[in-house]
Design an enzyme around this catalytic site. Structure first.
Site, PDB file in Angstrom:
ATOM      1  N   ASP A   1     -54.769  17.572 -22.114  1.00 19.08           N
ATOM      2  CA  ASP A   1     -53.909  16.744 -23.098  1.00 19.08           C
ATOM      3  C   ASP A   1     -54.248  17.144 -24.441  1.00 19.08           C
ATOM      4  O   ASP A   1     -53.588  16.825 -25.437  1.00 19.08           O
ATOM      5  CB  ASP A   1     -54.003  15.365 -22.530  1.00 19.08           C
ATOM      6  CG  ASP A   1     -53.151  15.138 -21.343  1.00 19.08           C
ATOM      7  OD1 ASP A   1     -52.296  15.967 -20.949  1.00 19.08           O
ATOM      8  OD2 ASP A   1     -53.716  14.285 -20.438  1.00 19.08           O
TER       9      ASP A   1
ATOM     10  N   LYS B   1     -71.255  29.441 -32.882  1.00 20.29           N
ATOM     11  CA  LYS B   1     -72.014  28.346 -32.162  1.00 20.29           C
ATOM     12  C   LYS B   1     -72.342  27.225 -32.925  1.00 20.29           C
ATOM     13  O   LYS B   1     -73.123  27.464 -33.971  1.00 20.29           O
ATOM     14  CB  LYS B   1     -73.047  29.111 -31.357  1.00 20.29           C
ATOM     15  CG  LYS B   1     -73.656  28.025 -30.364  1.00 20.29           C
ATOM     16  CD  LYS B   1     -74.856  28.849 -29.528  1.00 20.29           C
ATOM     17  CE  LYS B   1     -75.211  27.734 -28.384  1.00 20.29           C
ATOM     18  NZ  LYS B   1     -76.521  28.192 -27.943  1.00 20.29           N
TER      19      LYS B   1
ATOM     20  N   ASN C   1     -61.192  21.622 -16.643  1.00 20.89           N
ATOM     21  CA  ASN C   1     -61.184  20.541 -15.749  1.00 20.89           C
ATOM     22  C   ASN C   1     -61.478  21.151 -14.581  1.00 20.89           C
ATOM     23  O   ASN C   1     -61.432  22.386 -14.214  1.00 20.89           O
ATOM     24  CB  ASN C   1     -59.708  20.006 -15.857  1.00 20.89           C
ATOM     25  CG  ASN C   1     -58.609  20.871 -15.630  1.00 20.89           C
ATOM     26  OD1 ASN C   1     -58.574  21.405 -14.634  1.00 20.89           O
ATOM     27  ND2 ASN C   1     -57.954  20.676 -16.520  1.00 20.89           N
TER      28      ASN C   1
ATOM     29  N   LYS D   1     -41.238  12.531 -17.610  1.00 17.00           N
ATOM     30  CA  LYS D   1     -41.131  13.866 -18.042  1.00 17.00           C
ATOM     31  C   LYS D   1     -39.476  14.341 -17.991  1.00 17.00           C
ATOM     32  O   LYS D   1     -39.383  15.390 -18.156  1.00 17.00           O
ATOM     33  CB  LYS D   1     -41.766  14.565 -17.214  1.00 17.00           C
ATOM     34  CG  LYS D   1     -43.458  14.133 -17.320  1.00 17.00           C
ATOM     35  CD  LYS D   1     -44.219  15.168 -17.998  1.00 17.00           C
ATOM     36  CE  LYS D   1     -45.625  14.866 -18.074  1.00 17.00           C
ATOM     37  NZ  LYS D   1     -46.609  15.562 -18.709  1.00 17.00           N
TER      38      LYS D   1
ATOM     39  N   ILE E   1     -45.944  20.983 -22.021  1.00 16.83           N
ATOM     40  CA  ILE E   1     -45.096  21.952 -21.659  1.00 16.83           C
ATOM     41  C   ILE E   1     -43.824  21.606 -20.644  1.00 16.83           C
ATOM     42  O   ILE E   1     -42.660  22.131 -20.973  1.00 16.83           O
ATOM     43  CB  ILE E   1     -45.888  23.116 -20.907  1.00 16.83           C
ATOM     44  CG1 ILE E   1     -47.164  23.656 -21.944  1.00 16.83           C
ATOM     45  CG2 ILE E   1     -45.082  24.235 -20.454  1.00 16.83           C
ATOM     46  CD1 ILE E   1     -48.387  24.305 -21.057  1.00 16.83           C
TER      47      ILE E   1
HETATM   48  N1  CTP Z   1     -48.250  19.342 -18.216  1.00 16.29           N
HETATM   49  C1  CTP Z   1     -47.748  20.028 -18.971  1.00 16.29           C
HETATM   50  N2  CTP Z   1     -48.397  20.190 -20.377  1.00 16.29           N
HETATM   51  C2  CTP Z   1     -49.166  19.209 -20.677  1.00 16.29           C
HETATM   52  C3  CTP Z   1     -49.606  18.302 -19.964  1.00 16.29           C
HETATM   53  C4  CTP Z   1     -49.001  18.057 -18.671  1.00 16.29           C
HETATM   54  O1  CTP Z   1     -46.985  21.056 -18.547  1.00 16.29           O
HETATM   55  N3  CTP Z   1     -49.645  19.468 -21.862  1.00 16.29           N
HETATM   56  C5  CTP Z   1     -47.520  19.191 -16.904  1.00 16.29           C
HETATM   57  C6  CTP Z   1     -48.343  19.126 -15.611  1.00 16.29           C
HETATM   58  O2  CTP Z   1     -48.473  20.627 -15.269  1.00 16.29           O
HETATM   59  C7  CTP Z   1     -47.897  18.503 -14.595  1.00 16.29           C
HETATM   60  C8  CTP Z   1     -47.124  17.303 -15.325  1.00 16.29           C
HETATM   61  O3  CTP Z   1     -47.065  17.644 -16.703  1.00 16.29           O
HETATM   62  O4  CTP Z   1     -46.769  18.970 -13.919  1.00 16.29           O
HETATM   63  C9  CTP Z   1     -48.282  15.978 -15.176  1.00 16.29           C
HETATM   64  O5  CTP Z   1     -49.551  16.454 -15.701  1.00 16.29           O
HETATM   65  P1  CTP Z   1     -50.679  15.312 -15.651  1.00 16.29           P
HETATM   66  O6  CTP Z   1     -51.813  15.790 -16.203  1.00 16.29           O
HETATM   67  O7  CTP Z   1     -50.748  14.739 -14.140  1.00 16.29           O
HETATM   68  O8  CTP Z   1     -49.976  14.078 -16.418  1.00 16.29           O
HETATM   69  P2  CTP Z   1     -50.217  13.991 -18.022  1.00 16.29           P
HETATM   70  O9  CTP Z   1     -48.790  14.075 -18.731  1.00 16.29           O
HETATM   71  O10 CTP Z   1     -51.161  14.717 -18.602  1.00 16.29           O
HETATM   72  O11 CTP Z   1     -50.520  12.347 -17.945  1.00 16.29           O
HETATM   73  P3  CTP Z   1     -51.526  11.462 -17.587  1.00 16.29           P
HETATM   74  O12 CTP Z   1     -52.774  12.304 -17.995  1.00 16.29           O
HETATM   75  O13 CTP Z   1     -51.291  10.285 -18.578  1.00 16.29           O
HETATM   76  O14 CTP Z   1     -51.724  11.163 -16.220  1.00 16.29           O
END
Ligand code: CTP
Length: 445
Positions: free
Chosen positions: A320, A330, A251, A388, A350
């Site tokens: 995610d 490959k 990303n 969270k 996490i």
């Molecule tokens: N985070 C994490 N581990 C994951 C996904 C997210 O620790 N597998 C943490 C990110 O570092 C951030 C928070 O959760 O502090 C929110 O991440 P974000 O990407 O904004 O949200 P998501 O939980 O992925 O939810 P969504 O994609 O539905 O907005």
């Protein structure tokens, strides 16, 4: 006139060191920072930069410029040996002030340069500090202006910082190592040394730190230690989920916010571990960095370090989803024209996992989440904080900030939400560190 970043300021006379105090961030236009009212990091500080003899004197010129660009006023004092390596003319031109080299300098009406100069400094910085000059300091000798001034400084008001520079054998010698210990015991701050190729042709420890590293250390030195005693664990940057050995899913996170937080937390006196996804950013000074690639790697690294942590800041943009079975080879196009079918599985959250650990539940670990949203920031951030189960969640608009040097944050806690307006990421990180410190004071631990 004194020229700083193409702008003109009246040159302050010695004894009128306030002239540049309160100067704001004139470098902003050049660096792309958005808030012209942001103070420079060393605004209002008067640094006495002392040079002792060593080839690293060539770096002192750059250091002088860097200190001035950061808003400090700089008074140069050189030993006779330093003059063998760089001229006072160069240092005068860069500092915009007359250079002092002798304790017998008759320009001082009371003939006491060592008293006058040391009384007006916010700190004395010796860079480079030679092995010989250090030995002199240790014995309280005072047979030249620079050592005389160090001895004559009010020890509780004018801190002494030193950046050693010497050959690796001189550095490793028991006498030198013993002297470092004694120098610190006498109240000096030893900034450490670099490693690498030395002017003598040898390779090892003992190079003077680079000017930007010394600058970072000086800025840190002056920062209030609001996180002293805390162990801060930070995740930063994107993750990379492999599809095959040459392709993957990632990303747009640059890691800049997380790295700025690591720097700000270190400045505030915390022990900092930074778990970083794949980014090409320099590690902030004094920060312990662990590089990871995938979300699973990041999870493993966080779990390996969380026991010692008292604060977790999850600034990473963690994927995610990961490809369930990445191909070992490959993936090649075939003649069918069909796209490969990828099957995904969810990565462990996490932040949510750490927030549910017994140490977090017992109030011994303060968890801060981030939310990168594209819309409805307040509602999404509030919902995410509850989901969270973290006391503080920091919202931002991802597409507005990914890769940029600036950001705007929304702090959401149990009392509601509050904005930290548009500023550089470092300025925001420092504000966020203060906010975390204030909440820690009220946190059950
Ligand atoms: N985070 C994490 N581990 C994951 C996904 C997210 O620790 N597998 C943490 C990110 O570092 C951030 C928070 O959760 O502090 C929110 O991440 P974000 O990407 O904004 O949200 P998501 O939980 O992925 O939810 P969504 O994609 O539905 O907005």
């Amino acid at each position: 006139m004194l020229i700083i970043e193409g702008r003109f300021y009246p040159r302050p006379l010695r004894g009128q060191t306030d002239t540049l105090r309160g100067m704001t961030n004139q470098a902003n236009a050049a660096t792309g920072s958005v808030n012209p009212d942001e103070p420079l990091d060393l605004a209002g500080r008067h640094i006495l930069l002392g040079l002792s003899g060593g080839i690293a004197c060539y770096k002192a010129a750059e250091l002088c410029r860097a200190l001035i660009k950061a808003g400090a006023t700089v008074q140069i004092v050189m030993t006779e040996a330093a003059e063998q390596f760089i001229t006072p003319v160069t240092m005068q031109a860069l500092s915009g002030r007359t250079v002092y080299t002798s304790q017998w300098d008759s320009r001082e009406s009371n003939n006491m340069a060592h008293i006058n100069l040391s009384r007006e400094a916010d700190a004395i910085l010796i860079a480079p500090m030679s092995a010989d000059f250090m030995a002199k300091l240790l014995h309280g000798r005072a047979d030249d202006l620079l050592s005389l001034m160090c001895l004559a400084r009010p020890i509780d008001k004018v801190p002494l910082l030193v950046a050693p520079a010497m050959n690796r054998e001189m550095y490793a010698h028991p006498a030198t190592q013993r002297n470092f210990v004694q120098l610190e015991a006498d109240g000096a701050t030893v900034l450490g040394v670099g490693t690498g190729f030395q002017a003598c042709g040898e390779t090892g420890d003992g190079r003077m730190l680079e000017p930007d590293q010394i600058l970072e250390d000086v800025i840190s030195f002056f920062a209030p230690k609001v996180l002293a005693g805390q162990h801060v664990l930070i995740t930063a940057g994107p993750t990379y989920e492999a599809i095959d050995p040459v392709r993957g899913i990632t990303n747009l996170s640059s890691g800049k916010m997380g790295f700025a937080l690591a720097r700000a937390a270190h400045e505030a006196g915390a022990h900092v571990t930074l778990v970083a996804g794949p980014v090409a950013l320099a590690t902030p000074r004094g920060v312990n960095r662990v590089d990871v690639k995938s979300a699973q790697n990041m999870f493993d690294a966080v779990m390996a370090h969380v026991q010692a942590a008292t604060v977790l800041v999850a600034a990473a943009a963690v994927a995610d989803w990961r490809v369930a079975k990445p191909s070992g080879q490959k993936i090649k196009k075939d003649a069918s024209g069909q796209a490969p079918q990828l099957v995904f599985e969810e990565n462990t959250d996490i932040l949510a996992t750490v927030a549910s650990l017994p140490q977090a539940q017992a109030g011994k670990l303060y968890c801060v989440g981030f939310a990168a949203e594209s819309h409805n920031l307040v509602e999404n951030a509030e919902a995410k904080r509850l989901r969270k189960k973290v006391p503080l969640l920091v919202g931002n608009i991802g597409p507005d900030t990914f890769g940029q040097d600036h950001n705007a944050l929304l702090l959401v806690d149990e009392k509601g939400s509050r904005q930290l307006p548009h500023a550089s990421k470092l300025a925001l990180a420092r504000q966020l560190v203060r906010e975390i410190a204030a909440r820690l004071a009220a946190f059950p631990s």
